[in-house]
Design a protein around this motif. Structure first.
Motif, PDB file in Angstrom:
ATOM      1  N   LEU A  82      10.898  36.943 -57.901  1.00 57.12           N
ATOM      2  CA  LEU A  82      11.669  38.043 -57.321  1.00 57.12           C
ATOM      3  C   LEU A  82      12.993  37.567 -56.701  1.00 57.12           C
ATOM      4  N   THR A 135      14.226  44.344 -55.255  1.00 60.93           N
ATOM      5  CA  THR A 135      13.574  43.866 -56.480  1.00 60.93           C
ATOM      6  C   THR A 135      12.052  43.995 -56.409  1.00 60.93           C
ATOM      7  N   ALA A 136      11.523  44.407 -55.265  1.00 62.04           N
ATOM      8  CA  ALA A 136      10.066  44.518 -55.103  1.00 62.04           C
ATOM      9  C   ALA A 136       9.461  45.559 -56.032  1.00 62.04           C
TER      10      ALA A 136
END
Length: 98
Positions: A24, A38-39
């Protein structure tokens, strides 16, 4: 046979989510996004797995594992060829750097 396939799918899901979790930060750096943005990739992986596993199971039951593997292999090969040609074609059109 199904219990082996099911346990393999469960193990693969854990491995894939671990790889995405580790990646990530580099993905965020490459895209210029903080880790919080980006999670959603992990959620996307779980969603794709939740939808994909039953569909692929039905396809294997309907068409057989060998045929499904060969079709998947052909699709991956065709995507590789198309990706190579697209890069060269877009480069000639002046839409890519390089």
């Amino acid at each position: 046979m199904r219990s082996v396939t099911g346990s393999h799918a469960a193990t693969t899901t854990v491995g894939n989510s671990s790889m995405i979790a580790v990646a990530l930060i580099p993905i965020g750096v490459a895209l210029g996004a903080p880790p919080a943005e980006t999670a959603w990739l992990v959620s996307g992986l779980y969603l794709a797995t939740a939808v994909g596993q039953p569909v692929v199971g039905w396809l294997v039951d309907t068409y057989g594992p060998r045929r499904l593997y060969l079709v998947g292999d052909a699709l991956v090969g065709a995507a590789g060829v198309l990706g190579t040609l697209a890069d060269r074609t877009l480069g000639r059109l002046g839409t890519t750097k390089g």
